[in-house]
Write a protein that holds these residues in place. Structure first.
Motif, PDB file in Angstrom:
ATOM      1  N   ARG A 201      -7.453  19.821  -0.430  1.00 21.70           N
ATOM      2  CA  ARG A 201      -6.578  20.459  -1.421  1.00 21.70           C
ATOM      3  C   ARG A 201      -7.178  20.336  -2.830  1.00 21.70           C
ATOM      4  N   ASN A 202      -7.872  19.235  -3.085  1.00 23.16           N
ATOM      5  CA  ASN A 202      -8.515  19.101  -4.393  1.00 23.16           C
ATOM      6  C   ASN A 202      -9.640  20.124  -4.556  1.00 23.16           C
ATOM      7  N   HIS A 203     -10.394  20.349  -3.464  1.00 26.68           N
ATOM      8  CA  HIS A 203     -11.434  21.401  -3.525  1.00 26.68           C
ATOM      9  C   HIS A 203     -10.763  22.752  -3.766  1.00 26.68           C
TER      10      HIS A 203
ATOM     11  N   ALA B  77       5.026  19.147  -5.270  1.00 19.32           N
ATOM     12  CA  ALA B  77       4.185  18.028  -4.846  1.00 19.32           C
ATOM     13  C   ALA B  77       3.000  17.869  -5.797  1.00 19.32           C
ATOM     14  N   PHE B  78       2.468  16.635  -5.866  1.00 19.37           N
ATOM     15  CA  PHE B  78       1.385  16.353  -6.819  1.00 19.37           C
ATOM     16  C   PHE B  78       0.122  17.153  -6.555  1.00 19.37           C
ATOM     17  N   ASP B  79      -0.043  17.611  -5.282  1.00 13.28           N
ATOM     18  CA  ASP B  79      -1.265  18.358  -4.964  1.00 13.28           C
ATOM     19  C   ASP B  79      -0.955  19.828  -4.680  1.00 13.28           C
TER      20      ASP B  79
ATOM     21  N   SER C  48       2.827   6.353 -10.787  1.00 14.76           N
ATOM     22  CA  SER C  48       2.694   5.773  -9.446  1.00 14.76           C
ATOM     23  C   SER C  48       1.491   6.390  -8.746  1.00 14.76           C
ATOM     24  N   SER C  49       1.105   5.802  -7.614  1.00 19.30           N
ATOM     25  CA  SER C  49      -0.093   6.292  -6.919  1.00 19.30           C
ATOM     26  C   SER C  49       0.014   6.010  -5.427  1.00 19.30           C
ATOM     27  N   VAL C  50      -0.822   6.734  -4.651  1.00 19.30           N
ATOM     28  CA  VAL C  50      -0.750   6.582  -3.198  1.00 19.30           C
ATOM     29  C   VAL C  50      -1.274   5.228  -2.700  1.00 19.30           C
ATOM     30  N   SER C  51      -1.948   4.463  -3.540  1.00 20.79           N
ATOM     31  CA  SER C  51      -2.337   3.124  -3.085  1.00 20.79           C
ATOM     32  C   SER C  51      -1.157   2.152  -3.179  1.00 20.79           C
TER      33      SER C  51
ATOM     34  N   SER D 175     -15.099   9.188   0.882  1.00 22.22           N
ATOM     35  CA  SER D 175     -14.001   9.530   1.777  1.00 22.22           C
ATOM     36  C   SER D 175     -13.020  10.482   1.086  1.00 22.22           C
ATOM     37  N   GLU D 176     -12.740  10.220  -0.191  1.00 21.27           N
ATOM     38  CA  GLU D 176     -11.853  11.113  -0.967  1.00 21.27           C
ATOM     39  C   GLU D 176     -12.419  12.535  -1.003  1.00 21.27           C
ATOM     40  N   GLN D 177     -13.745  12.616  -1.195  1.00 22.66           N
ATOM     41  CA  GLN D 177     -14.352  13.955  -1.270  1.00 22.66           C
ATOM     42  C   GLN D 177     -14.303  14.655   0.079  1.00 22.66           C
TER      43      GLN D 177
ATOM     44  N   ALA E 297     -13.196   8.779 -10.020  1.00 26.21           N
ATOM     45  CA  ALA E 297     -12.191   8.171 -10.919  1.00 26.21           C
ATOM     46  C   ALA E 297     -11.054   7.544 -10.109  1.00 26.21           C
ATOM     47  N   CYS E 298     -10.631   8.232  -9.036  1.00 27.23           N
ATOM     48  CA  CYS E 298      -9.550   7.692  -8.194  1.00 27.23           C
ATOM     49  C   CYS E 298      -9.993   6.446  -7.434  1.00 27.23           C
ATOM     50  N   SER E 299     -11.311   6.260  -7.309  1.00 24.87           N
ATOM     51  CA  SER E 299     -11.853   5.185  -6.473  1.00 24.87           C
ATOM     52  C   SER E 299     -12.312   3.985  -7.286  1.00 24.87           C
TER      53      SER E 299
ATOM     54  N   VAL F 247      -0.498  15.645 -12.324  1.00 28.51           N
ATOM     55  CA  VAL F 247      -0.682  16.190 -10.971  1.00 28.51           C
ATOM     56  C   VAL F 247      -2.182  16.413 -10.764  1.00 28.51           C
ATOM     57  N   ASN F 248      -2.581  16.652  -9.504  1.00 30.60           N
ATOM     58  CA  ASN F 248      -4.010  16.690  -9.212  1.00 30.60           C
ATOM     59  C   ASN F 248      -4.770  17.750  -9.995  1.00 30.60           C
ATOM     60  N   ALA F 249      -4.174  18.959 -10.114  1.00 30.08           N
ATOM     61  CA  ALA F 249      -4.887  20.011 -10.849  1.00 30.08           C
ATOM     62  C   ALA F 249      -5.204  19.534 -12.264  1.00 30.08           C
TER      63      ALA F 249
ATOM     64  N   GLN G 170      -6.428   5.215  -7.600  1.00 28.30           N
ATOM     65  CA  GLN G 170      -5.805   6.496  -7.206  1.00 28.30           C
ATOM     66  C   GLN G 170      -5.095   7.150  -8.404  1.00 28.30           C
ATOM     67  N   SER G 171      -3.908   7.697  -8.170  1.00 26.23           N
ATOM     68  CA  SER G 171      -3.282   8.499  -9.236  1.00 26.23           C
ATOM     69  C   SER G 171      -2.907   7.702 -10.478  1.00 26.23           C
ATOM     70  N   ALA G 172      -2.895   6.380 -10.391  1.00 30.14           N
ATOM     71  CA  ALA G 172      -2.594   5.602 -11.602  1.00 30.14           C
ATOM     72  C   ALA G 172      -3.691   5.770 -12.650  1.00 30.14           C
ATOM     73  N   VAL G 173      -4.796   6.437 -12.262  1.00 34.49           N
ATOM     74  CA  VAL G 173      -5.856   6.699 -13.245  1.00 34.49           C
ATOM     75  C   VAL G 173      -5.493   7.873 -14.154  1.00 34.49           C
ATOM     76  N   LYS G 174      -4.525   8.696 -13.733  1.00 33.96           N
ATOM     77  CA  LYS G 174      -4.312   9.975 -14.423  1.00 33.96           C
ATOM     78  C   LYS G 174      -3.936   9.836 -15.908  1.00 33.96           C
ATOM     79  N   PRO G 175      -3.059   8.889 -16.285  1.00 33.10           N
ATOM     80  CA  PRO G 175      -2.770   8.759 -17.726  1.00 33.10           C
ATOM     81  C   PRO G 175      -4.028   8.442 -18.537  1.00 33.10           C
TER      82      PRO G 175
ATOM     83  N   VAL H 160     -16.283  14.046  -9.554  1.00 40.24           N
ATOM     84  CA  VAL H 160     -15.940  13.230 -10.732  1.00 40.24           C
ATOM     85  C   VAL H 160     -14.522  12.685 -10.585  1.00 40.24           C
ATOM     86  N   TYR H 161     -13.599  13.545 -10.169  1.00 40.57           N
ATOM     87  CA  TYR H 161     -12.202  13.122  -9.984  1.00 40.57           C
ATOM     88  C   TYR H 161     -12.098  12.070  -8.875  1.00 40.57           C
ATOM     89  N   ALA H 162     -12.810  12.308  -7.756  1.00 41.38           N
ATOM     90  CA  ALA H 162     -12.740  11.364  -6.621  1.00 41.38           C
ATOM     91  C   ALA H 162     -13.272   9.995  -7.034  1.00 41.38           C
TER      92      ALA H 162
HETATM   93  N1  GLU Z   1      -6.956  10.527  -4.383  1.00 38.11           N
HETATM   94  C1  GLU Z   1      -5.697  11.094  -4.327  1.00 38.11           C
HETATM   95  C2  GLU Z   1      -5.772  12.595  -4.359  1.00 38.11           C
HETATM   96  O1  GLU Z   1      -6.065  13.215  -5.323  1.00 38.11           O
HETATM   97  C3  GLU Z   1      -4.813  10.538  -5.395  1.00 38.11           C
HETATM   98  C4  GLU Z   1      -3.445  10.862  -5.019  1.00 38.11           C
HETATM   99  C5  GLU Z   1      -2.377   9.997  -5.605  1.00 38.11           C
HETATM  100  O2  GLU Z   1      -2.520   8.788  -5.805  1.00 38.11           O
HETATM  101  O3  GLU Z   1      -1.336  10.603  -5.834  1.00 38.11           O
HETATM  102  O4  GLU Z   1      -5.489  13.230  -3.403  1.00 38.11           O
END
Ligand code: GLU
Length: 322
Positions: free
Chosen positions: A158-160, A89-91, A251-254, A151-153, A186-188, A107-109, A58-63, A182-184
């Motif tokens: 909000r990501n779309h 908020a992150f999204d 941090s991340s939602v998992s 499932s993420e996709q 990466a989060c998975s 953040v997600n963007a 999940q979001s721990a992939v962002k760095p 691609v983002y989904a």
């Molecule tokens: N897959 C999640 C999303 O982009 C990651 C969110 C997160 O860990 O903050 O909605």
């Protein structure tokens, strides 16, 4: 110094929070799952609890997406994504008003963009590059869980929306569907606490994986990424985190948290129940303990008591606030 088992046990009475339910696979997480791993400069690892339980990063992939985007664009990613905390908020469906860029890569963007700035002439090629890059950070082969990424996709409305917003600003080249896919993926990517701790350690040790010895990204990139983790890594609680824990982290939602204490250690904790800002409740409690025990606070004073004023009050040490 108490053992990692003892440090983990010291926060078992910390309860509260709720498991994320944005996708069924996260909602099914065991709230009692609790693992931690710490990686030292020589690559030596200590682990405790459920440290080999696999979960989606999940979001721990962002760095790491930011690091790969910086590497593949020769630093130009810094022109395309901001580095300022948002207080949102992150999204949040928001871009920088004066530039149309995502506010920061944590953040997600921002992560939707950095995932699509890595090399590759198709979505699949970029995903392969990301999985290989993350594997180099971890020092072992990592894989995407296809069911989770689908499932993420499916649930990532909000990501779309963010991808469409960025396209309307001319910030994103790919189609919204391709960018979200691609983002989904990466989060998975599936990791356990030991893999994530090595990833955090690779950033903490200037881009060099302390287990494999591979220089995965440059020192300059590691410094840029860890700096942004420090200011933006813990959602809308990054200020609170910096004061209490003082270690760059994401941090991340998992329920995972990856920590990179420069030149000191990398660590990862997983415990799914999250606080109202989206950070693992027990994960934060154990991060505070690790920071205090190992003296990791970025703004601590070596050789002098370095617990926060709040912690000193909690343990009954007099604090003169005048
Ligand atoms: N897959 C999640 C999303 O982009 C990651 C969110 C997160 O860990 O903050 O909605």
């Amino acid at each position: 110094m108490p053992s990692l088992d003892a440090l983990r046990a010291s926060v078992l009475s910390t309860r509260g929070g709720a498991v994320d339910d944005s996708i069924p696979q996260l909602a099914d997480a065991d709230p009692e799952l609790f693992g931690v791993a710490v990686v030292h400069p020589d690559g030596e690892m200590a682990a405790s609890g459920d440290a080999d339980h696999l979960f989606s990063i999940q979001s721990a992939v962002k760095p790491f997406l930011f690091a790969l985007a910086l590497a593949d664009t020769g630093g130009e990613a810094l022109d395309q994504v901001g580095i300022e905390p948002t207080g949102e908020a992150f999204d949040a469906l928001k871009l920088e008003s004066h530039t149309g860029r995502p506010p920061n890569p944590m953040v997600n963007a921002g992560a939707l963009l950095t995932a699509n700035l890595v090399d590759g002439d198709s979505g699949d090629a970029r995903s392969r590059r990301i999985t290989a890059g993350l594997s180099a950070f971890a020092g072992r082969d990592l894989d995407v869980d296809r069911e989770i990424s689908e499932s993420e996709q499916l649930h990532g409305d909000r990501n779309h929306a963010l991808a469409h917003l960025m396209r309307s600003e001319g910030t994103l080249d790919q189609t919204a569907d391709e960018a979200v896919a691609v983002y989904a993926r990466a989060c998975s990517v599936m990791v356990d606490a030991t893999a994530l701790a090595v990833m955090g350690a690779t950033l903490a040790f200037g881009g060099r994986n302390p287990v494999t010895g591979e220089q995965v990204v440059s020192v300059a990139i590691a410094r840029d990424v860890v700096s942004v983790m420090a200011t933006c890594g813990v959602y809308d609680g990054s200020g609170r985190w910096m004061r209490a824990v003082g270690v760059p982290a994401k941090s991340s939602v998992s329920g995972a948290i990856v920590l990179s204490a420069p030149n000191r250690l990398g660590a990862a904790i997983v415990s799914p129940p999250l606080d109202e800002l989206g950070t693992s409740v027990r994960g934060e409690a154990l991060s505070r303990v690790l920071s205090d025990e190992y003296g990791l606070h970025s703004f601590g004073f070596p050789g002098r008591p370095s617990r926060s004023a709040e912690a000193e009050t909690e343990v009954g040490v007099g604090v003169d606030r005048t």
